[in-house]
Write an enzyme that holds these catalytic residues in place. Structure first.
Site, PDB file in Angstrom:
ATOM      1  CB  SER A   1      23.717  29.656  59.037  1.00  0.00           C
ATOM      2  OG  SER A   1      23.238  28.586  59.848  1.00  0.00           O
ATOM      3  CG  ASP A   2      25.536  32.960  64.692  1.00  0.00           C
ATOM      4  OD1 ASP A   2      25.489  31.968  65.457  1.00  0.00           O
ATOM      5  OD2 ASP A   2      25.931  34.072  65.067  1.00  0.00           O
ATOM      6  CD1 TRP A   3      23.126  26.745  67.318  1.00  0.00           C
ATOM      7  CD2 TRP A   3      24.699  27.367  65.867  1.00  0.00           C
ATOM      8  NE1 TRP A   3      24.059  25.736  67.241  1.00  0.00           N
ATOM      9  CE2 TRP A   3      25.032  26.082  66.364  1.00  0.00           C
ATOM     10  CE3 TRP A   3      25.542  27.951  64.925  1.00  0.00           C
ATOM     11  CZ2 TRP A   3      26.171  25.386  65.952  1.00  0.00           C
ATOM     12  CZ3 TRP A   3      26.684  27.256  64.517  1.00  0.00           C
ATOM     13  CH2 TRP A   3      26.978  26.000  65.020  1.00  0.00           C
TER      14      TRP A   3
END
Length: 298
Positions: free
Chosen positions: A241-243
């Site tokens: 995932s992106d942060w």
């Protein structure tokens, strides 16, 4: 992943892929459900997993794409800074771009990283997009060829991570926006660079965008992660995932999200995935399937 740290698996640059896969499978049988969940969960701002009692190191990631930022938001002293992706693509020189990727991959490995979070393969669809400089081009073919060259260079030393999958092409509302795009446009424009990253460059990891794609968040979009990425393109790596970009537990792991980042507080994987497994909502076999490519990298 033969170039990665393979201390637990006993691997080295000459390790046969089948033998390495067998060692990963053997390790998976030893892991408890807690171990499996830990492997898929962020541990800190820049690390995930890690099983110290078994000698498995944490997966260490660092932002690219034009230099290894290191383990701080402001950047570590001594990082190599390369020209941005926009400048790289303007050379139309795949060999030069690959050299830059090799330099950045070497710097990442030298400083203890396993994964460089780049290249960015999004499209420059609007002049108001605040991250234009991090993208190669508005043209899918140029972006694809530049991305392949970059990835091949980086992966001489560490894993590359192609991002942000897919259509995360604006800053305004990018955490919640819905990119409504028909399948023909997706396949002819937006997916082209990512397909090349998988098929031509063998990229080891993919980062999901924050956005929704046709109504579903990318982190839980089974059409995107399972049907297209793994089913059609044959992707064998892992998806992160992106942060703070993951929005769920069960739907995300079922769709194909391997690792949730970051881990500075319990989130959908680190906070709830083990409970979902104990309740029978997520199977142990699915946990093992999601862990397999992650363990192959570390």
């Amino acid at each position: 992943a033969a170039h990665m740290d393979a201390r637990l698996l006993g691997g080295n640059m000459g390790t046969d892929a089948d033998a390495r896969a067998a060692k990963v499978d053997a390790l998976l049988e030893r892991l408890t459900d807690e171990d499996l969940v830990r492997t898929l969960s962020g541990r800190s701002m820049w690390t995930a997993g890690g099983l110290p009692h078994l000698g498995v190191p944490a997966l260490r990631m660092s932002d690219g794409p034009h230099g290894m930022r290191g383990c701080s938001l402001t950047g570590d002293l001594g990082s190599i800074l390369a020209p941005c992706e926009l400048a790289m693509a303007a050379t139309f020189d795949e060999g030069l771009i690959s050299e830059v990727g090799t330099l950045l991959g070497f710097d990442c490995a030298r400083r203890g990283g396993h994964v460089l979070l780049g290249p960015c393969l999004n499209m420059q669809r609007s002049p108001l997009f605040g991250r234009h400089f991090e993208c190669f081009s508005e043209d899918p073919h140029l972006t694809a060829r530049a991305g392949v060259a970059y990835i091949r260079g980086v992966q001489r030393h560490v894993a590359a991570c192609a991002k942000h999958f897919v259509c995360n092409d604006q800053e305004n509302g990018r955490h919640t926006m819905n990119s409504s795009i028909d399948e023909q446009a997706l396949r002819e424009v937006y997916l082209v660079p990512f397909e090349a990253a998988v098929v031509d460059a063998g990229v080891e990891s993919i980062m999901c965008g924050y956005n929704r794609l046709n109504g579903k968040f990318c982190t839980e979009n089974d059409w995107l992660l399972s049907k297209v990425l793994r089913g059609e393109w044959g992707f064998k790596g892992w998806v992160v995932s992106d942060w703070w970009g993951n929005q769920s537990t069960g739907p995300s792991i079922a769709a194909g999200l391997n690792v949730e980042m970051p881990g500075i507080e319990p989130r959908h994987y680190g906070g709830y995935l083990l409970d979902a497994t104990k309740r029978g909502e997520v199977s142990r076999e699915l946990l093992k399937e999601r862990c397999r490519p992650v363990l192959d990298t570390v």
